[in-house]
Design an enzyme around this catalytic site. Structure first.
Site, mmCIF file in Angstrom:
data_model
loop_
_atom_site.group_PDB
_atom_site.id
_atom_site.type_symbol
_atom_site.label_atom_id
_atom_site.label_comp_id
_atom_site.label_asym_id
_atom_site.label_seq_id
_atom_site.Cartn_x
_atom_site.Cartn_y
_atom_site.Cartn_z
ATOM 1 N N HIS A 101 0.881 -1.169 0.000
ATOM 2 C CA HIS A 101 0.000 0.000 0.000
ATOM 3 C C HIS A 101 0.919 1.219 0.000
ATOM 4 O O HIS A 101 2.002 1.169 0.590
ATOM 5 C CB HIS A 101 -0.835 0.115 1.277
ATOM 6 C CG HIS A 101 -1.802 -0.997 1.524
ATOM 7 N ND1 HIS A 101 -1.463 -2.133 2.199
ATOM 8 C CD2 HIS A 101 -3.115 -1.110 1.231
ATOM 9 C CE1 HIS A 101 -2.524 -2.914 2.307
ATOM 10 N NE2 HIS A 101 -3.552 -2.321 1.723
ATOM 11 N N ASP A 104 2.305 2.022 3.358
ATOM 12 C CA ASP A 104 3.223 1.028 3.938
ATOM 13 C C ASP A 104 4.669 1.416 3.722
ATOM 14 O O ASP A 104 5.527 1.124 4.551
ATOM 15 C CB ASP A 104 3.075 -0.351 3.259
ATOM 16 C CG ASP A 104 1.704 -0.946 3.373
ATOM 17 O OD1 ASP A 104 0.965 -0.563 4.276
ATOM 18 O OD2 ASP A 104 1.377 -1.820 2.536
ATOM 19 N N GLU A 232 -10.757 -6.424 -4.702
ATOM 20 C CA GLU A 232 -10.561 -7.545 -3.759
ATOM 21 C C GLU A 232 -11.823 -7.712 -2.916
ATOM 22 O O GLU A 232 -12.079 -6.926 -1.999
ATOM 23 C CB GLU A 232 -9.346 -7.245 -2.870
ATOM 24 C CG GLU A 232 -9.011 -8.401 -1.955
ATOM 25 C CD GLU A 232 -7.748 -8.153 -1.153
ATOM 26 O OE1 GLU A 232 -6.779 -7.610 -1.708
ATOM 27 O OE2 GLU A 232 -7.747 -8.509 0.026
ATOM 28 N N GLU A 268 -9.258 -13.554 -1.859
ATOM 29 C CA GLU A 268 -8.549 -13.904 -0.613
ATOM 30 C C GLU A 268 -9.350 -14.983 0.116
ATOM 31 O O GLU A 268 -10.533 -14.772 0.425
ATOM 32 C CB GLU A 268 -8.394 -12.638 0.244
ATOM 33 C CG GLU A 268 -7.599 -12.877 1.493
ATOM 34 C CD GLU A 268 -7.112 -11.585 2.160
ATOM 35 O OE1 GLU A 268 -6.692 -10.657 1.440
ATOM 36 O OE2 GLU A 268 -7.161 -11.524 3.382
ATOM 37 N N HIS A 271 -11.345 -13.946 3.142
ATOM 38 C CA HIS A 271 -12.503 -13.122 2.791
ATOM 39 C C HIS A 271 -13.628 -14.013 2.260
ATOM 40 O O HIS A 271 -14.807 -13.774 2.542
ATOM 41 C CB HIS A 271 -12.144 -12.087 1.718
ATOM 42 C CG HIS A 271 -11.121 -11.087 2.152
ATOM 43 N ND1 HIS A 271 -10.671 -10.094 1.325
ATOM 44 C CD2 HIS A 271 -10.463 -10.927 3.331
ATOM 45 C CE1 HIS A 271 -9.771 -9.342 1.970
ATOM 46 N NE2 HIS A 271 -9.637 -9.844 3.185
ATOM 47 N N ASP A 296 -4.746 -13.425 -2.837
ATOM 48 C CA ASP A 296 -4.104 -13.067 -1.567
ATOM 49 C C ASP A 296 -4.202 -14.301 -0.681
ATOM 50 O O ASP A 296 -5.186 -14.487 0.051
ATOM 51 C CB ASP A 296 -4.838 -11.895 -0.894
ATOM 52 C CG ASP A 296 -4.232 -10.553 -1.251
ATOM 53 O OD1 ASP A 296 -3.361 -10.516 -2.139
ATOM 54 O OD2 ASP A 296 -4.640 -9.545 -0.653
ATOM 55 N N ASP A 309 -6.060 -13.686 8.936
ATOM 56 C CA ASP A 309 -4.913 -13.536 8.021
ATOM 57 C C ASP A 309 -3.732 -14.427 8.399
ATOM 58 O O ASP A 309 -2.588 -13.966 8.444
ATOM 59 C CB ASP A 309 -4.429 -12.072 7.991
ATOM 60 C CG ASP A 309 -5.325 -11.175 7.149
ATOM 61 O OD1 ASP A 309 -6.033 -11.683 6.263
ATOM 62 O OD2 ASP A 309 -5.307 -9.949 7.378
#
Ligand code: XUL
Ligand code: CO
Length: 438
Positions: A101, A104, A232, A268, A271, A296, A309
């Site tokens: 990102h 980040d 996403e 993901e 998700h 992801d 995660d």
């Protein structure tokens, strides 16, 4: 050289018999599977946010990791120390790709001007790192959800000035992704949804989001970015309800705004399960709609209902998903990003390697299993047989649109037979998977 990872030797492939915890047992980058190297099939990426930014904090306590670039101010010096450490980590792991990102990688910024300057400053450094180390950018994305300004959404915010700030972040980050040679650009709508419907104009918010996405696509073409744009999907967390809840919902959204040939999905697993879907369901839905883009990789925890995660470790699930990924043609611009974080108690530098090594070995095994499944392809053979009726005669006429409801109904009446129910053979097919998981 950052120094932080100096005690970890470069991770090598040693084979399944190795007892070295800091070695690959299955991920053998140059090994060919179905005529292509593992590295080229999987296109593995580390994510910047969990691996280098997260310091181990949770809602009950502060950071536990104490990395040298954590703890102080998030200034340019900290951003550069983190960047040094990140590329040192990629080198030691042999990581071909990474994802980030905007916030980040850059020093903290508050105003639009500061944001643009801060990002530009670090992108020069990132470009030099990519050139020197060879780890490439898989995709970039703008963080349009963490800052308090986004508490009521970015594109879907009731205040257009907030959407304008988000547009600035997307423009700058897409430009940076293009400049760094990224092959994708992701939009995750963390706060593009609502906490309560009582204060929300749902129809208008979706209109705002559709317009925002259209502008992003137009910008991609304007700057000549040849990579893909992916949404996403995620159903909720942080908001109660997100407009990008799962692949099917995203496809409907794309259709509504005429973007189904412009935008794909970054799926993901955690998700998918939050949305009540399986990972492989989401992959197959994306294949069916022709919008599969990237993954992801991670996993949730069956005992709790949020986005934990964790690094993936379910070989059966990953093998099945990989089978559908390969059947859909595999990764093109996309890849396998580990949107995964080590646990809060895993506070050593070595734990970051254990997480990534485990994930990469898992993907390697899943890839080999899926390739072996495809070689015989008993699932495909079974399905071909199961749907054979639709390839000719009445079935083909119905599918092509040649037959009207009257004709089909009259056919049933004139034949006057009751079709016999046929077994779906679920247990037999599940046994195929059980036996394929090695
Ligand atoms: C959040 C999530 C994000 C996206 C990028 O659940 O997955 O990190 O991958 O914004
Ligand atoms: Co993600």
């Amino acid at each position: 050289m950052s120094g932080y990872f100096d005690h970890i030797d470069p991770i090598k492939f040693e084979g399944a018999e190795s007892e070295n915890d800091l070695a690959f047992k299955y991920y053998d980058a140059k090994k060919k599977v179905m005529g292509k190297t593992m590295e080229d099939h999987l296109r593995v990426a580390a994510c910047y946010w969990h691996t280098f930014c997260w310091d181990g904090f949770d809602v009950f306590g502060g950071g536990t990791f104490n990395r040298p670039w954590h703890g102080g101010q998030n200034d340019q010096a900290a951003a550069e120390a983190k960047l040094d450490a990140a590329f040192d980590f990629f080198d030691r792991l042999g990581q071909p790709f990474f994802c980030f990102h905007d916030v980040d990688i850059m020093a903290a910024a508050e105003t639009p001007k500061e944001h643009v300057e801060s990002l530009a400053k670090i992108i020069d450094k990132v470009e030099a790192k990519i050139e020197k180390h060879g780890t490439k950018l898989l995709w970039g994305t703008a963080n349009n959800f963490s800052h308090p300004r986004y508490m009521a959404g970015a594109a879907t915010n009731p205040n257009p000035d907030v959407a304008a700030f988000a547009a600035l972040q997307v423009r700058e980050c897409m430009n940076a992704t293009h400049r760094l040679g990224g092959s994708g650009y992701v939009l995750w709508g963390g706060r593009e949804g609502y906490d309560t419907i009582l204060n929300t104009n749902v129809g208008q918010e979706m209109e705002q989001l559709g317009r925002f996405l259209t502008m992003a696509v137009e910008h991609k073409h304007k700057i000549g970015f040849k990579g893909d744009i992916w949404i996403e999907p995620k159903p909720h967390e942080p908001t109660k309800h997100q407009y990008d809840r799962d692949v099917g919902t995203v496809y409907g959204f794309l259709k509504q705004y005429g973007l189904e040939n412009e935008v794909g999905v970054n799926i993901e697993p955690n998700h998918a399960t939050l949305a009540g879907n399986s990972f492989e369901h989401e992959v197959e839905m994306a294949n069916a709609f022709g919008i599969f883009g990237s993954i992801d990789f991670n996993r949730g925890d069956p005992q709790n209902g949020w986005d934990t995660d964790q690094f993936p470790n379910d070989l059966r699930e990953t093998t099945t998903a990989m089978y559908y990924i390969l059947k859909g043609g595999g990764f093109k611009n996309g890849g396998s990003n580990f949107d995964a974080k080590v646990r809060r108690q895993s506070n050593d530098a070595a734990d970051l390697f254990h997480g990534h090594i485990g994930g990469m070995d898992l993907l390697a095994r899943a890839l080999m299993n899926a390739a072996a499944m495809i070689e015989k392809d008993r699932l495909q053979a079974f399905k071909d047989e199961r749907y054979a009726g639709w390839r000719s005669g009445l079935g083909a006429k119905m599918l092509s649109g040649e037959a009207s409801l009257d004709e089909v109904a009259d056919h049933a009446l004139s034949e006057n037979t009751s079709p016999a129910p046929v077994s779906g053979r679920q247990e037999m097919l599940e046994n195929y998977i059980t036996n394929a998981v090695k």
